[in-house]
Every structure is written in structure tokens, then in C-alpha cells.
Write an enzyme that holds these catalytic residues in place. Structure first.
Site, mmCIF file in Angstrom:
data_model
loop_
_atom_site.group_PDB
_atom_site.id
_atom_site.type_symbol
_atom_site.label_atom_id
_atom_site.label_comp_id
_atom_site.label_asym_id
_atom_site.label_seq_id
_atom_site.Cartn_x
_atom_site.Cartn_y
_atom_site.Cartn_z
ATOM 1 N N GLU A 33 25.277 12.678 34.148
ATOM 2 C CA GLU A 33 24.879 14.588 34.043
ATOM 3 C C GLU A 33 25.686 15.432 34.913
ATOM 4 O OE1 GLU A 33 23.208 17.139 32.025
ATOM 5 O OE2 GLU A 33 24.075 18.168 33.620
ATOM 6 N N GLY A 40 18.398 19.058 32.263
ATOM 7 C CA GLY A 40 18.985 19.513 31.657
ATOM 8 C C GLY A 40 18.603 21.594 31.500
ATOM 9 N N LYS A 51 8.053 29.016 31.888
ATOM 10 C CA LYS A 51 6.514 28.634 31.770
ATOM 11 C C LYS A 51 6.519 29.142 32.807
ATOM 12 C CE LYS A 51 7.490 28.362 28.299
ATOM 13 N NZ LYS A 51 8.292 28.842 27.326
ATOM 14 N N GLY A 114 30.649 13.468 31.117
ATOM 15 C CA GLY A 114 31.467 13.015 30.919
ATOM 16 C C GLY A 114 31.832 13.057 29.176
ATOM 17 N N GLY A 182 13.141 36.144 18.675
ATOM 18 C CA GLY A 182 13.284 34.896 17.916
ATOM 19 C C GLY A 182 12.045 34.688 19.322
ATOM 20 N N HIS A 444 -19.500 22.361 23.063
ATOM 21 C CA HIS A 444 -20.052 23.662 23.229
ATOM 22 C C HIS A 444 -20.538 24.232 24.438
ATOM 23 C CE1 HIS A 444 -21.724 27.625 21.201
ATOM 24 N NE2 HIS A 444 -22.966 27.385 22.014
HETATM 25 P P1 FAD Z 1 19.278 19.811 27.320
HETATM 26 O O1 FAD Z 1 18.425 20.394 27.773
HETATM 27 O O2 FAD Z 1 20.026 20.481 26.443
HETATM 28 O O3 FAD Z 1 20.172 18.745 27.976
HETATM 29 C C1 FAD Z 1 21.171 18.393 27.995
HETATM 30 C C2 FAD Z 1 22.548 18.116 29.385
HETATM 31 O O4 FAD Z 1 23.915 17.824 28.762
HETATM 32 C C3 FAD Z 1 22.509 19.295 30.035
HETATM 33 O O5 FAD Z 1 21.245 19.315 31.253
HETATM 34 C C4 FAD Z 1 24.105 19.478 29.966
HETATM 35 O O6 FAD Z 1 24.268 19.428 31.533
HETATM 36 C C5 FAD Z 1 24.218 17.899 30.156
HETATM 37 N N1 FAD Z 1 25.601 17.865 29.676
HETATM 38 C C6 FAD Z 1 26.642 18.372 28.484
HETATM 39 N N2 FAD Z 1 27.655 17.689 27.960
HETATM 40 C C7 FAD Z 1 27.558 17.269 29.252
HETATM 41 C C8 FAD Z 1 29.136 16.348 28.871
HETATM 42 N N3 FAD Z 1 29.643 16.325 28.169
HETATM 43 N N4 FAD Z 1 28.523 15.836 29.988
HETATM 44 C C9 FAD Z 1 27.910 15.144 30.915
HETATM 45 N N5 FAD Z 1 26.604 16.253 31.125
HETATM 46 C C10 FAD Z 1 26.147 16.790 30.472
HETATM 47 N N6 FAD Z 1 11.255 24.005 24.767
HETATM 48 C C11 FAD Z 1 10.543 23.426 24.767
HETATM 49 O O7 FAD Z 1 9.842 22.319 23.850
HETATM 50 N N7 FAD Z 1 9.317 24.132 25.060
HETATM 51 C C12 FAD Z 1 9.390 25.328 25.294
HETATM 52 O O8 FAD Z 1 9.081 26.048 26.080
HETATM 53 C C13 FAD Z 1 10.715 26.152 25.693
HETATM 54 N N8 FAD Z 1 11.214 26.767 26.406
HETATM 55 C C14 FAD Z 1 12.166 27.179 26.322
HETATM 56 C C15 FAD Z 1 12.803 28.080 27.038
HETATM 57 C C16 FAD Z 1 13.759 29.043 27.230
HETATM 58 C C17 FAD Z 1 14.541 30.457 27.957
HETATM 59 C C18 FAD Z 1 15.058 27.495 26.320
HETATM 60 C C19 FAD Z 1 16.513 28.554 26.668
HETATM 61 C C20 FAD Z 1 15.192 26.940 26.448
HETATM 62 C C21 FAD Z 1 14.028 26.507 25.707
HETATM 63 N N9 FAD Z 1 13.388 25.195 24.844
HETATM 64 C C22 FAD Z 1 12.003 24.817 25.076
HETATM 65 C C23 FAD Z 1 14.262 24.572 24.307
HETATM 66 C C24 FAD Z 1 14.297 23.219 25.292
HETATM 67 O O9 FAD Z 1 14.221 23.445 26.236
HETATM 68 C C25 FAD Z 1 15.009 22.366 24.900
HETATM 69 O O10 FAD Z 1 14.962 21.927 23.062
HETATM 70 C C26 FAD Z 1 15.446 20.845 24.863
HETATM 71 O O11 FAD Z 1 16.235 20.937 26.760
HETATM 72 C C27 FAD Z 1 16.622 19.742 24.724
HETATM 73 O O12 FAD Z 1 16.617 18.968 25.223
HETATM 74 P P2 FAD Z 1 18.411 18.021 25.271
HETATM 75 O O13 FAD Z 1 18.425 16.855 25.991
HETATM 76 O O14 FAD Z 1 18.204 17.887 24.123
HETATM 77 O O15 FAD Z 1 19.036 18.807 25.883
HETATM 78 P P1 NAI Z 2 15.509 32.079 17.389
HETATM 79 O O1 NAI Z 2 16.433 31.134 16.871
HETATM 80 O O2 NAI Z 2 14.067 31.633 17.961
HETATM 81 O O3 NAI Z 2 15.213 33.211 17.643
HETATM 82 C C1 NAI Z 2 16.714 34.004 17.070
HETATM 83 C C2 NAI Z 2 16.464 35.163 17.271
HETATM 84 O O4 NAI Z 2 17.862 36.029 16.420
HETATM 85 C C3 NAI Z 2 15.650 35.906 14.988
HETATM 86 O O5 NAI Z 2 15.221 35.818 14.711
HETATM 87 C C4 NAI Z 2 17.153 35.847 14.075
HETATM 88 O O6 NAI Z 2 16.994 36.231 13.462
HETATM 89 C C5 NAI Z 2 18.237 37.074 15.172
HETATM 90 N N1 NAI Z 2 19.519 37.292 15.392
HETATM 91 C C6 NAI Z 2 20.381 36.862 14.827
HETATM 92 N N2 NAI Z 2 21.421 37.352 14.925
HETATM 93 C C7 NAI Z 2 20.996 38.180 15.135
HETATM 94 C C8 NAI Z 2 21.690 40.021 16.022
HETATM 95 N N3 NAI Z 2 22.881 39.258 15.414
HETATM 96 N N4 NAI Z 2 20.665 40.668 15.944
HETATM 97 C C9 NAI Z 2 20.096 40.973 16.040
HETATM 98 N N5 NAI Z 2 19.165 39.659 16.075
HETATM 99 C C10 NAI Z 2 19.402 38.381 15.259
HETATM 100 O O7 NAI Z 2 16.636 31.883 18.995
HETATM 101 P P2 NAI Z 2 16.255 32.063 20.118
HETATM 102 O O8 NAI Z 2 15.091 32.637 21.085
HETATM 103 O O9 NAI Z 2 17.387 32.560 21.173
HETATM 104 O O10 NAI Z 2 16.047 30.405 20.962
HETATM 105 C C11 NAI Z 2 16.280 29.213 21.065
HETATM 106 C C12 NAI Z 2 15.533 28.114 20.986
HETATM 107 O O11 NAI Z 2 15.351 27.587 21.931
HETATM 108 C C13 NAI Z 2 14.865 27.861 19.545
HETATM 109 O O12 NAI Z 2 14.869 27.528 18.686
HETATM 110 C C14 NAI Z 2 13.821 27.224 20.056
HETATM 111 O O13 NAI Z 2 13.413 26.550 19.474
HETATM 112 C C15 NAI Z 2 14.240 26.829 21.408
HETATM 113 N N6 NAI Z 2 12.945 27.690 22.628
HETATM 114 C C16 NAI Z 2 11.580 27.206 22.335
HETATM 115 C C17 NAI Z 2 10.667 27.749 23.150
HETATM 116 C C18 NAI Z 2 9.817 27.398 23.076
HETATM 117 O O14 NAI Z 2 8.741 25.850 22.805
HETATM 118 N N7 NAI Z 2 8.234 27.858 23.314
HETATM 119 C C19 NAI Z 2 10.903 28.814 23.999
HETATM 120 C C20 NAI Z 2 12.117 29.456 24.344
HETATM 121 C C21 NAI Z 2 13.319 28.630 23.120
#
Ligand code: FAD
Ligand code: NAI
Length: 465
Positions: A33, A40, A51, A114, A182, A444
Site C-alpha cells: 500500500e 484505502g 459518515k 506495487g 449521485g 414493538h
Molecule cells: P480502495 O479503497 O480505493 O483502496 C485501494 C488502495 O490501493 C488505495 O489505498 C490506494 O492507495 C492503493 N493503491 C492503488 N494502486 C496501488 C499501487 N500500485 N501500489 C500500492 N497501493 C496502491 N462505500 C460504501 O460501501 N459505503 C460508503 O458509505 C461509502 N462512502 C464513500 C464515500 C466517498 C466520499 C467515497 C469516495 C467512496 C465511498 N464508498 C463507500 C466507496 C468505497 O470507498 C469503495 O467502494 C471502497 O473503498 C473500495 O475498496 P477497494 O479496496 O476496492 O479500493
Molecule cells: P455516482 O455514479 O453515484 O453518481 C454520479 C452522478 O453524476 C450520476 O447521477 C451521473 O448521471 C452524474 N453525471 C455524470 N456525468 C455528469 C456530468 N458531466 N454533469 C452532471 N452530472 C453528471 O458517482 P459518485 O456519486 O461520484 O460516487 C462514486 C461511487 O462511490 C459510487 O459508485 C458509489 O457506489 C460510491 N459511494 C458510495 C457511497 C455509499 O455507499 N453510501 C457514498 C459515496 C460514494
């Protein structure tokens, strides 16, 4: 040269859960990492900090809008630095917690980036530029995703930010423009709205949250609009110019037409995320990502011998729990066990207020596939606990197969529904019918009774009113 049974690239929910499971199963494992902390996107700049701010801002909102009604007179005042500090402290505790679990399960964290240099070989480059070579019988790619860039709207990290920037703004914006309705746009838009910003969400499509059950999405939009968030649907941003004090945007109808100006103090670009595979050496081992950058897999195998992929970098919902489940199943398969992920039962939660929680098929998906289904629906206005708590917004909707009564999908909107969807996940894992839930005793008075009442509604014998 260090040798391992498994090398995992990426320390997010996919990477760290996989590494811990490998350690539990007695495999020698290294997790590469490059971030300074484990966890991540999710723990560092995603699920956890978002959150934290959603909770804190909701408390402020409740104190402002609900407490007086409960007979509690207070004059709340925002202390943004403290709110940000408690968020950062939670993140630090949780990322340290992953490090603790690594030590406990004998996972070696190799700090650095990596890169695959051949089958079974990973080159790691640390922050100082020094390289080392690791050898692994199996390699799991869990490198996650990053924000999708929007041409013409360059994220400068100051006035134009992505989700990581929006989790750490130095002040409450007078006007925040969010591009993309989104999950990220609505969650972080809600945070800043509650903290006092005017928020405008610009969405390309004619509806918010694409893919969500349409009735639920409409209810969410109605509720967020009532909270003061302005939606500009079917609209596209065609340009953005940032200055020291704000951003001037141009917005046009998605179908083309007259452009108008929009000025903002800050802009959040949240139009989706894309797989992150830069400089990973995929070509060296013969992996060609699909046109959108995702790595194709079959039971997590990439096609390159001994190379697997899990989480956001592969197809499917970009969710932490999906990444976690895939990683555990992938490691179990590597260890010769029967790892499995049920993609029909991956819940999704939007942590706005009210929350949205869903699992399984939407009505639109069922209609498209021609499945005949019955609907049971129950509003929280008819649930006693929700009513006494003055939290009666929203509903629970259960979709069940019209022939077998098997539960096919559940869609809820209302306070705290994210904590309740797990009940339906368990029911669906056990292939429950709606009648199974309808005949299960629930306590309830709780909001969970609405889950049962919605299931009763499938056969039309809902009782609470
Ligand atoms: P990541 O969490 O992206 O982890 C990948 C890691 O790999 C990173 O730390 C990166 O630095 C590392 N990495 C990449 N390339 C390399 C390399 N070549 N060598 C070494 N390290 C490397 N999902 C939910 O389920 N619930 C939520 O409430 C939620 N809220 C979110 C809110 C926001 C603002 C965002 C952006 C995302 C949210 N998500 C949520 C989505 C969630 O964060 C991702 O689905 C999840 O982190 C994916 O896990 P992952 O392990 O695939 O990748
Ligand atoms: P998203 O895919 O949820 O939403 C992106 C939105 O942007 C869509 O409504 C799309 O139609 C719109 N869009 C795309 N291009 C556009 C443009 N040019 N102009 C205006 N609107 C445009 O993606 P988002 O919100 O960026 O989240 C990314 C991922 O992170 C999601 O896939 C989600 O699963 C994950 N995530 C999950 C959370 C959770 O589980 N509570 C919280 C935050 C992120």
C-alpha cells in the site's frame, strides 16, 4: 527476495480484508500500500470521514430544527475546526486499527507502490524511490478507484474539489455547486447544506441517483429539495473558471441550448469513479482492462496465471462491503476453499437524511426482465415509533415474486433505514418469502415493525395504521 503465498496490491477494504483472511488461513501474506495509512479510499477519504461529517452535521440540524419541538431549548453553534478534528481522529483510530489487525494476523505491510513485473512478481517502489522485488504464488489486485475527471472543470483542490476535498473544506461555502446527483453529491451536498451552505446540484440526467428504484429516488429528491437543496436536472456544466474567491460556471441544458452563468464559492465534482490501474504493469502479465478501465474477472481470476482482482477495480457496485466480500471469497478460493459472493444480495445505502437503503432488484429491473411481482409497501407515518420520534418520513417497499413469493428486492427511505436493511439481506440469503418476514415477530414499538408490515402488505394484510 521476499516470497509469499499471497501478495495483495492495495490496502483498502478489498486489500486489507483479503490480507487478514489470508493470515487467518495460515497463508504468508504481504499487502503493498502506497498511502501513509491503511484502509484505502473507504477509511481515509470515503465511507468513514463522510459518515463522520454526515452524523455531526445531522446532529447540528436536529439541534436547530427538532430539539425545541421535544422541549429542549438550545442555541447550537457550529465549530467547524472541532467537527473536522473529531472526523480526522476517527479516521486515524480506524486506520491504526487495520494496522493492529495486520500485526495480529501476521500480515506484512510493504509500504510503497506495487507494479507487476511478471507472473508471480511485484516490484515495490517506496516513497524515497528505493525498489524491492517480492515473489508471490498468488497476486491479488485491489487498487480501487479514483474520481472521474470532468473535462473543462479541473479539480484544483482549492475552489474546485473532488470528494476528498469536500471532506475538508476550510469554511462553510456561501454557495456550493455540486456536479452530479449521485451518492457522493447528495451525501456531501447534505453535509454542507446542514452546515449552512446554499447547495445547487447540477445533474446531466433528468433524475437523481441513476439505478436507484425510481419511486424511492423521487421521494429522496422531494425530501432533499424541502431541505433547501436546489436541483438543476438535465443540465451540463460546460466550463468553469476558478479565481481566488470562487468559481464562475457555465451551465447548459443537457440536450443543448442557451448557456447561463452560475457562480459558486466552491464546486464539488462528483460524476462517478473509475478503476485505478495506473503504472500497475497489467500489460506485462497480459491483462487488458475493458474500455472503461475495469479488470474483467471470472471468480476473481483475471486470466493471467495466479493473478486475481477484487473491489472497485473490477465490475459491479463500487462499495466497500462488496470489495470486502470479494476479497474474502477470493482468498478462500486461493486457499482451496469454496469462496462465494451472492451478487443478488449486496445492499446499498445512501446516508442522507432520510437515509435510503436498498437490496436486490428495483421495480424497473423486474419490469424489464418480465418477472411478475407483487408489492408490499408501508409508510413510516403509520409506524408508532417513527411517529413519537417525529421521524415519520419515508416508506418500506418489498417486491416479491408473484408466483413463489420469494423476496426479490427491498427499497426503503426513512431515518435510520441503513441500519435495518441487513434484516432483509439475511432473509434474502436464506431465500425467504415475504410471508417468512410477515410471520416473524418483531419488537414493538420499533421502526423495524415497518419492515414486517411491508412484507404483510405483499398479501394485503398490513395491520398497523
Ligand atoms: P480502495 O479503497 O480505493 O483502496 C485501494 C488502495 O490501493 C488505495 O489505498 C490506494 O492507495 C492503493 N493503491 C492503488 N494502486 C496501488 C499501487 N500500485 N501500489 C500500492 N497501493 C496502491 N462505500 C460504501 O460501501 N459505503 C460508503 O458509505 C461509502 N462512502 C464513500 C464515500 C466517498 C466520499 C467515497 C469516495 C467512496 C465511498 N464508498 C463507500 C466507496 C468505497 O470507498 C469503495 O467502494 C471502497 O473503498 C473500495 O475498496 P477497494 O479496496 O476496492 O479500493
Ligand atoms: P455516482 O455514479 O453515484 O453518481 C454520479 C452522478 O453524476 C450520476 O447521477 C451521473 O448521471 C452524474 N453525471 C455524470 N456525468 C455528469 C456530468 N458531466 N454533469 C452532471 N452530472 C453528471 O458517482 P459518485 O456519486 O461520484 O460516487 C462514486 C461511487 O462511490 C459510487 O459508485 C458509489 O457506489 C460510491 N459511494 C458510495 C457511497 C455509499 O455507499 N453510501 C457514498 C459515496 C460514494
Amino acid at each position: 527476495m521476499a516470497e509469499y503465498d499471497v501478495i495483495i496490491i492495495g490496502g483498502g477494504p478489498g486489500g486489507y480484508n483479503g490480507a487478514i483472511r489470508a493470515g487467518q488461513l495460515g497463508l504468508s501474506v504481504a499487502c503493498v500500500e502506497k498511502r501513509e495509512t491503511l484502509g484505502g479510499t473507504c477509511l481515509n477519504v470515503g465511507c468513514i470521514p463522510s459518515k463522520s461529517l454526515l452524523h455531526a452535521s445531522e446532529m447540528l440540524d436536529l439541534a436547530n430544527k427538532q430539539f425545541a419541538r421535544l422541549g429542549i431549548d438550545v442555541t447550537p453553534k457550529l465549530n467547524l475546526p472541532t467537527m473536522m478534528r473529531q472526523k480526522d481522529e476517527s479516521v486515524a483510530q480506524l486506520t491504526k486499527g487495520v494496522e493492529f489487525l495486520f500485526n495480529k494476523n501476521k500480515v506484512e505491510w510493504i509500504k510503497g507502490g506495487g507494479r507487476l513485473t511478471g507472473l508471480g512478481r511485484v516490484e515495490v517502489t517506496d516513497a524515497g524511490g528505493a525498489t524491492s522485488i517480492l515473489e508471490g504464488k498468488s497476486i491479488v489486485i485491489a487498487t480501487g478507484s479514483r474520481p472521474t475527471p470532468l473535462p473543462g472543470v479541473t479539480v484544483d483542490g482549492v475552489r474546485i474539489v473532488d470528494s476528498a476535498g469536500a471532506l475538508a473544506l476550510p469554511e462553510v461555502p456561501g454557495h456550493l455547486v455540486v456536479i452530479g446527483a449521485g451518492v457522493i453529491g447528495l451525501e456531501l451536498g447534505s453535509v454542507w447544506r446542514r452546515l449552512g451552505a446554499k447547495v445547487t446540484v447540477v445533474e446531466y440526467l433528468d433524475h437523481i441517483t441513476p439505478g436507484l428504484d425510481a419511486e424511492t429516488a423521487k421521494a429522496l429528491q422531494r425530501s432533499l429539495s424541502k431541505q433547501g437543496i436546489t436541483f438543476k436536472l438535465s443540465a451540463k456544466i460546460t466550463g468553469a473558471t476558478a479565481s481566488k474567491v470562487g468559481v464562475d460556471l457555465t451551465v447548459e441544458p443537457a440536450a443543448g441550448g442557451t448557456a447561463e452563468g452560475l457562480s459558486a464559492d466552491y464546486v464539488l465534482v462528483a460524476i462517478g469513479r473509475q478503476p485505478y490501474t495506473d503504472d500497475l504493469g497489467l500489460d506485462v502479465v497480459g491483462i487488458t482492462p475493458d474500455p472503461r478501465g475495469f479488470i474483467d474477472t471470472d471468480h476473481f481470476a483475471t486470466g493471467a496465471a495466479g493473478v486475481y482482482a477484487v473491489g472497485d477495480v473490477t465490475h459491479g457496485p463500487m462499495l466497500a462491503h462488496k470489495a470486502e466480500d470479494e476479497a474474502v471469497a477470493c482468498i478462500e478460493i486461493i486457499a482451496g476453499k469454496a469462496g462465494h459472493v451472492n451478487y443478488d444480495v449486496i445492499p446499498g445505502v445512501i446516508y442522507t437524511s432520510p437515509e435510503v437503503a436498498t437490496v436486490g432488484k428495483t421495480e424497473e429491473e423486474l419490469k424489464a426482465t418480465g418477472v411478475t411481482y407483487k408489492v408490499g409497501k408501508f409508510p413510516f407515518t403509520a409506524n408508532s415509533r417513527a411517529k413519537v420520534n417525529h421521524e415519520a418520513e419515508g416508506f418500506v417497499k418489498v417486491l416479491a415474486d408473484a408466483n413463489t413469493d420469494r423476496i426479490l428486492g427491498v427499497h426503503m427511505i426513512g431515518p435510520g433505514v441503513g441500519e435495518m436493511i441487513g434484516e432483509y439481506c439475511v432473509a434474502m440469503e436464506f431465500a425467504a418469502s415475504s410471508e417468512d418476514v410477515a410471520r416473524t415477530c418483531h419488537p414493538h414499538p420499533t421502526r423495524s415493525e415497518a419492515l414486517r408490515q411491508a412484507a404483510m402488505g405483499v398479501e394485503g394484510w398490513t395491520m398497523q395504521a
